[in-house]
Design an enzyme around this catalytic site. Structure first.
Site, mmCIF file in Angstrom:
data_model
loop_
_atom_site.group_PDB
_atom_site.id
_atom_site.type_symbol
_atom_site.label_atom_id
_atom_site.label_comp_id
_atom_site.label_asym_id
_atom_site.label_seq_id
_atom_site.Cartn_x
_atom_site.Cartn_y
_atom_site.Cartn_z
ATOM 1 N N TYR A 37 -4.243 3.282 6.960
ATOM 2 C CA TYR A 37 -4.741 2.162 7.636
ATOM 3 C C TYR A 37 -6.064 2.398 8.225
ATOM 4 O O TYR A 37 -7.244 1.876 8.021
ATOM 5 C CB TYR A 37 -3.753 1.608 8.951
ATOM 6 C CG TYR A 37 -4.056 0.440 9.541
ATOM 7 C CD1 TYR A 37 -3.992 -0.827 8.969
ATOM 8 C CD2 TYR A 37 -4.431 0.670 10.986
ATOM 9 C CE1 TYR A 37 -4.412 -2.040 9.533
ATOM 10 C CE2 TYR A 37 -5.026 -0.659 11.436
ATOM 11 C CZ TYR A 37 -4.955 -1.955 11.092
ATOM 12 O OH TYR A 37 -5.220 -3.004 11.670
ATOM 13 N N LYS B 76 -9.788 0.991 7.770
ATOM 14 C CA LYS B 76 -10.690 0.311 8.797
ATOM 15 C C LYS B 76 -11.759 1.129 9.346
ATOM 16 O O LYS B 76 -12.968 0.325 9.458
ATOM 17 C CB LYS B 76 -9.525 0.023 9.895
ATOM 18 C CG LYS B 76 -8.424 -0.952 9.878
ATOM 19 C CD LYS B 76 -8.883 -2.274 9.183
ATOM 20 C CE LYS B 76 -7.812 -3.229 9.359
ATOM 21 N NZ LYS B 76 -8.328 -4.497 8.923
#
Ligand code: NAD
Length: 450
Positions: free
Chosen positions: A356, A360
């Protein structure tokens, strides 16, 4: 707005409040949001600073109808403080301007706003004393964010050298940071890098006449973004996967928007989106890349089936859709605004979120590059990095880490989807045209990262 956080509900109840006070436990303040306040700016507004920049800012606020003062005098309650530091050239210049606020800190109203306006440190274009003074302002604001109480916030605007303090995006950023729309933005800076942008004719409907695509719109933050953009006057194209079709259709009905069922990771997704817009004569002025997933695992247990989908949904799909839109002048509107959802995990990293955080952090690096490509089209690209927001995504976190994540910020609570939506709506607005390649954290000044 009711909170979904059981601890906050408890400590706001009669017996809960007494127990929390006795044990010295955190008592998160109610954060006023749009709708809780009629005035755009909480009065009185004290403007500190002696130069022409301070005069310009005070005059602008006065024109907007604010009750502007130039010193604290014997004010019993202070709604907003704007500290203009654009002319500082030495670290010693800061104290003279900011210290009058020290004696007024206890007079700040609940939900008060403090905003500094200064020039950014440039990494060497200025002399060392000027660079040091400019950098020092960031330390001041970030520390003040930790000190203010009762839902008050402290943020700053960095205005690039050569840009006047009455540039549209300075006015726009100041209006946003002073308003209840920035309830969960604390200890942050917005950078105005150009004098592009226009102030809306009707401040209550800044997106009137604009069409916005929101991906992952069926629920959570995406649905809040759609509702906020619609309230600001935008026409909506709402995208989500087929499995979310019922919720998507319901929201499209509510907002008189156009639903499109599409998996953003499908190789055909960019072409299908273009075809969909062409068939309906839609021109996209605003693109919000919100669709996102998590597949958390410690890296020791990480597998390709958890890694790849996260990168595909959260990052690669944006690159593919952006490339298609940039090549389709008949679909992309003039002066387009792109806003991507990043995360504080992409800034500070997070245990169990290597996949993740790659996606991001990638978004945060993607937006300046996209902004550079969009400059030729008169458009902008920016990101919003939420911290802990109360959604179905964070409801899946186990109870103990969830409670720690929720409390680990200056406002001692999770944000609401609408808080992220407000930041997206501001960056999508005409007034934000001078903000380029920036990432704005909406995290209540989460303790992680910068
Ligand atoms: P959510 O899981 O509640 O909603 C995500 C939406 O994206 C869903 O409607 C889902 O169907 C849609 N989606 C997923 N895969 C898709 C695909 N392949 N194609 C099209 N749509 C797809 O999540 P949320 O909490 O509302 O998060 C929204 C965004 O904000 C995400 O990018 C997330 O990473 C980011 N974010 C959330 C938080 C938080 O605390 N909730 C914090 C930081 C960042």
């Amino acid at each position: 707005m009711p909170t979904t956080d059981p601890y906050t509900r408890f400590v706001r109840s009669g017996p809960g409040r007494a127990i929390a006070t006795k044990l010295g436990l955190p008592r998160p303040s109610r954060l006023p949001r749009r709708g809780d306040r009629t005035a755009a700016v909480l009065d009185p507004v004290v403007v500190l600073g002696a130069g022409t920049g301070a005069e310009t800012i005070a005059a602008g606020l006065l024109d907007g109808g604010a009750d502007v003062r130039r010193r604290f005098e014997d004010l019993r309650e202070v709604g907003s403080v704007v500290i203009v530091l654009d002319e500082i050239a030495r670290p010693t210049d800061i104290g003279d301007i900011v210290l009058p606020l020290a004696g007024a800190m206890r007079s700040l109203a609940p939900g008060a706003r403090i905003v500094t306006i200064s020039r950014p440190a440039t990494g060497g274009a200025q002399d060392p004393a000027t660079e040091a003074a400019r950098g020092g302002v960031e330390g001041f604001v970030r520390s003040l964010g930790h000190e203010v109480r009762r839902g008050a916030t402290a943020n700053g605007i960095l205005v690039a050298d050569g840009i006047a303090l009455d540039a549209p995006s300075v006015t726009g950023a100041l209006g946003f940071l002073l308003s209840a729309r920035s309830a969960f933005v604390d200890g942050q800076f917005l950078t105005v890098s150009t004098d592009a942008g226009t102030l809306p004719a009707d401040p209550r409907r800044p997106l009137a006449g604009r069409t916005a695509l929101v991906t992952g719109a069926a629920r959570g933050i995406g649905a809040a973004i759609a509702r906020t953009l619609a309230a600001d006057g935008a026409h909506l194209v709402l995208l989500d996967v087929t499995a979310a079709g019922t919720e998507l259709a319901r929201l499209a009905n509510e907002l008189h928007g156009v639903p499109i069922q599409l998996d953003v990771t499908a190789p055909s997704a960019p072409d299908r989106l273009l075809a969909f817009c062409r068939e309906r004569g839609l021109h996209l002025d605003i693109v919000v890349h919100n669709a996102g997933i998590t597949r958390d695992k410690l890296f020791a247990n990480m597998t390709l089936d958890r890694w790849d989908p996260v990168i595909a949904v959260n990052l690669s799909s944006q690159i593919a859709i952006n490339a298609a839109l940039l090549g389709a002048q008949d679909v992309l509107g003039t002066d387009p605004r792109f806003v991507s959802l990043a995360s504080t995990s992409g800034i500070a990293g997070n245990r169990g979120q290597t996949n993740y955080a790659v996606s991001k952090a990638g978004v945060i690096s993607l937006v300046p590059a996209l902004a550079a490509q969009l400059a030729a089209h008169g458009g902008t690209a920016n990101a919003v990095a939420p911290g802990f927001i109360e959604t179905e995504m964070t409801a899946k976190i186990p109870p103990l880490p969830r409670e720690i994540a929720r409390r680990a910020n200056s406002l001692q609570q999770g944000g609401l989807p609408v808080d992220v939506a407000e930041a997206v709506a501001f960056l999508a607005s005409p007034a934000a045209g001078g903000i380029q390649g920036d990432t704005l954290r909406v995290c209540g000044q989460n303790l992680v990262g910068r």
